[in-house]
Design an enzyme around this catalytic site. Sequence first.
Site, PDB file in Angstrom:
ATOM      1  N   SER A  86       0.811  -1.214   0.000  1.00 14.59           N
ATOM      2  CA  SER A  86       0.000   0.000   0.000  1.00 14.59           C
ATOM      3  C   SER A  86       0.843   1.263   0.000  1.00 14.59           C
ATOM      4  O   SER A  86       0.398   2.316  -0.491  1.00 14.59           O
ATOM      5  CB  SER A  86      -0.932   0.015   1.216  1.00 14.59           C
ATOM      6  OG  SER A  86      -0.195  -0.082   2.424  1.00 14.59           O
ATOM      7  N   GLY A 106      -1.922  -4.425   1.015  1.00 16.27           N
ATOM      8  CA  GLY A 106      -2.060  -5.651   1.784  1.00 16.27           C
ATOM      9  C   GLY A 106      -1.066  -6.730   1.451  1.00 16.27           C
ATOM     10  O   GLY A 106      -0.998  -7.747   2.152  1.00 16.27           O
ATOM     11  N   ASN A 129       3.741  -5.401   5.752  1.00 15.82           N
ATOM     12  CA  ASN A 129       2.588  -6.203   6.163  1.00 15.82           C
ATOM     13  C   ASN A 129       3.010  -7.488   6.861  1.00 15.82           C
ATOM     14  O   ASN A 129       2.302  -7.991   7.744  1.00 15.82           O
ATOM     15  CB  ASN A 129       1.703  -6.501   4.949  1.00 15.82           C
ATOM     16  CG  ASN A 129       0.969  -5.268   4.468  1.00 15.82           C
ATOM     17  OD1 ASN A 129       0.336  -4.563   5.253  1.00 15.82           O
ATOM     18  ND2 ASN A 129       1.066  -4.981   3.181  1.00 15.82           N
ATOM     19  N   ASP A 140      -4.854   6.885  10.062  1.00 15.75           N
ATOM     20  CA  ASP A 140      -4.462   5.607  10.656  1.00 15.75           C
ATOM     21  C   ASP A 140      -3.089   5.663  11.322  1.00 15.75           C
ATOM     22  O   ASP A 140      -2.672   4.716  11.990  1.00 15.75           O
ATOM     23  CB  ASP A 140      -4.490   4.486   9.615  1.00 15.75           C
ATOM     24  CG  ASP A 140      -3.550   4.715   8.432  1.00 15.75           C
ATOM     25  OD1 ASP A 140      -2.677   5.601   8.510  1.00 15.75           O
ATOM     26  OD2 ASP A 140      -3.689   3.996   7.422  1.00 15.75           O
ATOM     27  N   HIS A 161      -0.016   5.223   7.113  1.00 13.82           N
ATOM     28  CA  HIS A 161       0.191   5.566   5.711  1.00 13.82           C
ATOM     29  C   HIS A 161       0.476   7.058   5.548  1.00 13.82           C
ATOM     30  O   HIS A 161      -0.176   7.878   6.200  1.00 13.82           O
ATOM     31  CB  HIS A 161      -1.032   5.183   4.879  1.00 13.82           C
ATOM     32  CG  HIS A 161      -1.261   3.712   4.811  1.00 13.82           C
ATOM     33  ND1 HIS A 161      -2.057   3.035   5.719  1.00 13.82           N
ATOM     34  CD2 HIS A 161      -0.780   2.774   3.952  1.00 13.82           C
ATOM     35  CE1 HIS A 161      -2.071   1.751   5.412  1.00 13.82           C
ATOM     36  NE2 HIS A 161      -1.301   1.563   4.349  1.00 13.82           N
TER      37      HIS A 161
END
Length: 212
Positions: A33, A70, A98, A179, A182
């Site tokens: 991502s 992801g 991840n 979040d 990011h």
Amino acid sequence: MAIAAVCGAPLVGAAMRRADADPAVKIVALGDSLTAGYGLPDKDGFVPRLQAALNAKGIAAEVANAGVSGDTASDGLARLDWSVPQGTDAVIVELGANDMLRGIKPEVTRDALDAILQRLTARHIAVLLCGMRAAPNLGAAYGEDFERIYPELAAKYGVALYPFFLDGVAADLRLTQADGMHPNAQGVDVIVGRILPKVEDLIARARGMRPS
């Protein structure tokens, strides 16, 4: 202004001639991502901003976005062949975040990244490997095992290393999305600004690897 335009014309012409004489280096950004531009307008993602920065410097390069939100390192390996097509000169490998967030065993991540680098170097493709840091809550032992993957593999395959993809952005809430992980548009600009010299070196290396 007219004088400036006239004076600048020879420089632009020279840059165009250089670009015509030396085909653009084709780069694939293989990642998750962070590469894909999660949560951002298309123009503000890592790949478009990196492309803009290269264009602004008159560097003949084309960056393709092969980021999938992801994805783990193993996922990147599974799609490597179609994500990095024939004719690719260089690859920016940004994978592993991840794996860390899911607590995947570092040896699994290492094996996947090792296979990616092995296959890319066998194809005579220049590589810039981007490192990642582990969250403190995973413990010191996990963090040490995870973080040393990147420098050790870079040394093993003789590829360039950018130690931490989120350098200058991680944990700075002004540069991240809601979040806290990011990057926002401003964060992407920080990443691009810091990684750009390494990408320029990657491009030079890719040119040097082309058949004479």
